[in-house]
Structures are given as C-alpha cells and as structure tokens.
Motif scaffolding. Structure first.
Motif, short mmCIF file in Angstrom:
data_model
loop_
_atom_site.label_atom_id
_atom_site.label_comp_id
_atom_site.label_asym_id
_atom_site.label_seq_id
_atom_site.Cartn_x
_atom_site.Cartn_y
_atom_site.Cartn_z
N CYS A 201 0.81 -1.22 0.00
CA CYS A 201 0.00 0.00 0.00
C CYS A 201 0.85 1.27 0.00
O CYS A 201 1.62 1.49 -0.90
N CYS A 371 -5.93 -0.83 -1.85
CA CYS A 371 -5.11 -1.54 -0.87
C CYS A 371 -5.80 -2.83 -0.45
O CYS A 371 -7.00 -2.83 -0.15
N CYS A 373 -5.07 -4.74 2.24
CA CYS A 373 -4.78 -5.10 3.63
C CYS A 373 -6.06 -5.49 4.37
O CYS A 373 -7.16 -5.04 4.03
N CYS A 383 0.42 -1.07 6.37
CA CYS A 383 -0.02 -0.56 5.06
C CYS A 383 -0.02 0.96 4.96
O CYS A 383 0.18 1.50 3.86
#
Length: 527
Positions: A201, A371, A373, A383
């Motif tokens: 990220c 992202c 995550c 991240c």
C-alpha cells in the motif's frame, strides 16, 4: 461728498488691469478643461487602434473569467479551435477563446522563453477530470515541463492521447521495460530507502514515487530544466507573496547557493459532503504550523483537530523544489538530497502547497480499493504511515454506506460555521480563492474542451478516441496492462555482497516519509 466719491471711483488703469486678470483666468480654466479631454481622446484613439492596453481592463470582470496572467482574446488562428459541440466539451466546460501572455495565444508550437525552467513530476492513476486542470493551472503560474508516470486511468489510450498532445508534457507508462530498468537502480543497494522496501500500500507507493523521481531527474536534466518539484495530482502550488502569482518569480528571487526550498502544505477543509470538483469548489484551508505563531497553533490545537488523531488529516511536512545540480537524488516523495553534500535548504514564509485531501466522500472507498490489507488495527500499520489513513481504511472496509457518510461528516466536513469563523479570526483557517478563479477561467474559456476537440479532430480515424470512450476511460478507469508491483521490482538479492556505503552526507539519513504536524506532546520542543 463729491470729493469723497471722486476718491473711491476706480481709475481707468485699475479697471483695465481687472479685466485683463479675468481674461487670463478664463483662458487658464479653458486650458485646464481642454487638456484632459484632449489626452482622453488621444488615449482612446491609441487604444482603439490596438497600440496600448488600459491596465485597469486586465483586472475587470467580464462574466468573472479574468484573472492575473490571462487576457480574453478573439484570436481566430489558434491551433486549438473552439468546438461547437462535443460530449467531452459539455463535461469539461463551454468553449471560449482564451489568451495567456505566457503562452502566446496558446500557440503551443512556439518554444517557451520562460526562465527559470521549472518542471513537475508526478506518479498518477487519475483521469482527465483531475489531471487537465492540474496541468494547466501550473502552466498558468509558470511551470514549463511535466513528467507524468502514469498507470490506471491515466494510462488508458484515450486519456494518454489527450495528455500527450499537450506540449512539454511527457508520459512514462509503467511497462515491463520501465520496471526492469528501475530494478537496476542504485537505490535498491542503498540504505536511505530500505525501511520502506517490500511493504504494501502506502509504503509500496512511496518506493515507486522515489524510483520515478530518480528517473525524472535524468529527464529534467536532458530537457535543460533548472528546478524540479514532486507533486501529487491532488496538490497545487500556491505562490503567495508574488505580485504576478508566479512560481517563476518565487524561484528566480532565490540566492544561487540555495539548493532546495520547502513549500509548507495547507490542507483543504471541505464544508459539505457532496464535493465533485475540489479545485473549483474548495476555498477553505488549514494553515501549516510553519506559517503560524506557536501560541496560536498550540492554543487552538484541540478545536483545530476536532477529535481527529492529528492537526492535519494527512501529512504536514510540505513538498520541496530542488535546483537541478550534479548528484541530485530523491529523498522520498517530500524532499530531495544530494549524494555529495547536504543541500542548502530554506523554507518559504508565504508560498505553500495546497493539499486537497479527502475532499470527496468517494475518496474513502477509492483509497480502500487500492489496498488489499485486512481492516485490523495491527494490519493497517503495515499498510499506512499516517493514523487518519488507517482509521479511514478501517471505516471504509467495515461500515455501511450510511455509517461511512456519518463518519465522513464528523471527521472531515467542516459544518460548524461558528467554529470556522473563530478559527479564521485566529488565523488557523484561511480562504484562498486564486486556484478556484483560475480553474473557473480555464473551464469557462473552453481550454480543456478545446484540447480534447483538437485531439479528436486530428486523430478522428482512431476509433478509440471517440468522445464516449475518452469519458468512459477517464471516469471509470481501467488498470494498465502488464503492471507489476514495485515490491517485486527489487525483490531479489542485491547485486553486490553488501549495500553500497553512502558518502558522508548520507550517513544516518533516511528518506523523509509523510509526517504529521506537531502534537500537543511536542509543545515543549517548540517553545
């Protein structure tokens, strides 16, 4: 009595003198009346013939379109003709011919004679609706060249064709060849960026930006640029403190021994939750600590944060412009450095970078979608570097649409007018209208739509350049084909047994990440 009368009767000589004075005075009055009328008539004739320009007309408001550095023109031989109708034109503004003194009626084939030569580099996946205003705004204030590292929406064929048609704009697509070239960068064998390697990220983006900045330095040097700035496409340079609202004036006034200058950032403060075009709709900003008295900053810290983790939602350490010298290198997305010496750095006291962050409600989900995550407190630390980004990601990943909107209104939107007024009086908040005026002028003058029309006309045989597809590519976005994560670029053993030993100037120096402004716990450090 006769004697008395004869004594006060005016003599012929005094009467003649009085009449002469009256005639002289009348002639003077006539001259004073005719002189300004004659000058006004002479000036009118000259202006009517096009010899001079009345300075007051430069600042007049005709439909509110004029602003410093812009003159309305009816030039008919411009290469960007006025479109009569276009789907893109309808979206990006009605057409009207416009003339900027800097660009000679937009005849882009002419070489620019602006000095100093300033370039901006960015890494972006945005669409035309964001990139075009961003480019032309910075052209207006004096930036000459742009190096755009594009992927996502910005890399789609239609959008790329439009951007590539703008002179002095160079697009670098994230191809396999580019990634192979960046995999050989010396950065991978050095320590200053190593703590950001192989993380997802924001960390991955940070490394990618640094690699792109390294390549942009080489391109800037080849293009004979004198200054380079790294900006995101949600940031605008605000050259306050200059008479011409010009970044060229800012940088040309600096001493020759200055290597780098920092623009403290101001953060946007949206006043409603339905912003669609931030550059044209947002005028309220929160000032940077560097532009405030410490008593004002810490004295109003609690009210300024409004329950958020920090004074700013995101970073507070500004962006920098670097003079292009030998051995220049990036030092993360916010600073530059030099392999051979510590750069001589100063900070602007009035000029700033305007950061339009989280200005649209959709920014919550768009950031989330970029992202992968897990939305847990521990995972998001891997991240995202900043606390607000972590909180926003968790909310966007776990809350309902209504809960997200309520959270956005509470933490991002400034709806308390009394608080806004109070913080404005304190100097914490400020109104900045210049970018709004410039953006409106460009849009209403048809600069964007004329550009798209020009591209469509010149490349009409290319089916992918239809108006509908350009709009679709810009608004929906298609991921660039063949993209590879920057975590994989350098995911191998260093080419030498140990990392390169940096020179003395780089000892114990790490890349500068996005940093939050001072918090209340720091008050003793700043007093």
């Amino acid at each position: 009595m006769a004697g008395l009368y004869s004594s006060i009767k005016p003599s012929p000589s005094s009467s003649s003198l009085s009449q002469s004075s009256q005639v002289f005075a009348s002639r003077i009055l006539l001259l004073l009346t005719l002189l300004p009328l004659s000058l006004a008539a002479f000036a009118f004739i000259l202006q009517w013939r096009g010899e001079i320009t009345d300075p007051t007309t430069r600042w007049s408001s005709i439909n509110g379109l004029e602003f410093p550095g812009m003159d309305i023109s009816t030039t008919s031989n411009s290469k960007l003709t006025t479109p009569t109708s276009s789907n893109c034109a309808d979206i990006l503004g009605q057409s009207r011919s416009i003339s900027f003194p800097y660009f000679r009626d937009w005849k882009f084939t002419l070489e620019s004679d602006l000095n100093p030569k300033i370039c901006i580099t960015t890494s972006t996946s945005a669409g035309l609706e964001q990139i075009l205003p961003w480019i032309f705004y910075h052209k207006v204030i004096g930036v000459t060249n742009f190096f755009l590292f594009v992927e996502g929406k910005a890399a789609t064929p239609g959008v790329s064709k439009v951007l590539e048609s703008i002179p002095k704009v160079k697009l670098i697509h994230r191809t396999k060849e580019l990634e192979e070239q960046q995999a050989k960068s010396r950065i991978w064998n050095e320590t200053w960026l190593s703590s950001f390697f192989y993380k997802p990220c924001n960390y991955e983006l940070f490394v990618k930006q640094s690699l792109n900045m390294e390549m942009a330095i080489v391109m800037a040097r080849e293009a004979h640029m004198e200054w380079i700035i790294h900006l995101d496409t949600d940031e605008l340079i605000h050259p306050a403190g200059t008479r011409e609202y010009s970044i060229r004036q800012l940088l040309s006034d600096l001493p020759e021994n200055v290597d780098m200058v920092v623009f403290p950032n101001y953060e946007s403060c949206v006043e409603r939750d339905n912003i669609q075009e931030p550059f044209s709709e947002v005028s309220m900003f929160k000032k940077n600590y560097d532009h405030l008295m410490k008593e004002t900053y810490f004295g109003n810290y609690k009210e300024s944060t409004r329950g958020n983790p920090n004074y700013f939602l995101t970073y507070g350490n500004g962006k920098a412009a670097a003079r292009i010298r030998p051995h220049l290198r990036p030092n993360g997305a916010h600073r530059w450095h030099n392999y051979m010496k510590n750069p001589n750095e100063i900070k602007f006291e009035e000029a700033a970078v305007l950061h339009y962050t989280y200005t649209k409600f959709s920014d919550l989900t768009s950031r989330r979608d970029r992202c992968g995550c897990k939305p847990t407190k521990e995972e998001v630390k891997r991240c995202f570097m900043l606390e607000f980004d972590r909180d926003a990601f968790i909310i966007a990943s776990t809350a309902t649409e209504e809960e997200m909107l309520n959270w956005y209104r509470e933490h991002v939107v400034w709806t308390d007018k009394d608080l806004n007024k109070k913080l404005t009086k304190k100097g914490i908040l400020t109104r900045i209208h210049a970018p709004m005026v410039i953006m409106q002028g460009l849009r209403e003058a048809g600069v964007y739509s004329s550009l798209i029309e020009f591209v469509q006309t010149s490349l009409a045989k290319d089916p992918f350049l239809s108006a509908d597809e350009i709009i679709s590519n810009s608004s929906k976005g298609v991921e660039a084909a063949g993209g590879v994560s920057s975590r994989k670029i350098g995911n191998k053993e260093p080419r030498t047994g140990i990392r390169n030993v940096l020179r003395a100037a780089d000892v114990d120096l790490s890349a500068m990440p996005p940093l939050s402004p001072p918090v209340m716990d720091d008050i003793h450090r700043y007093t």
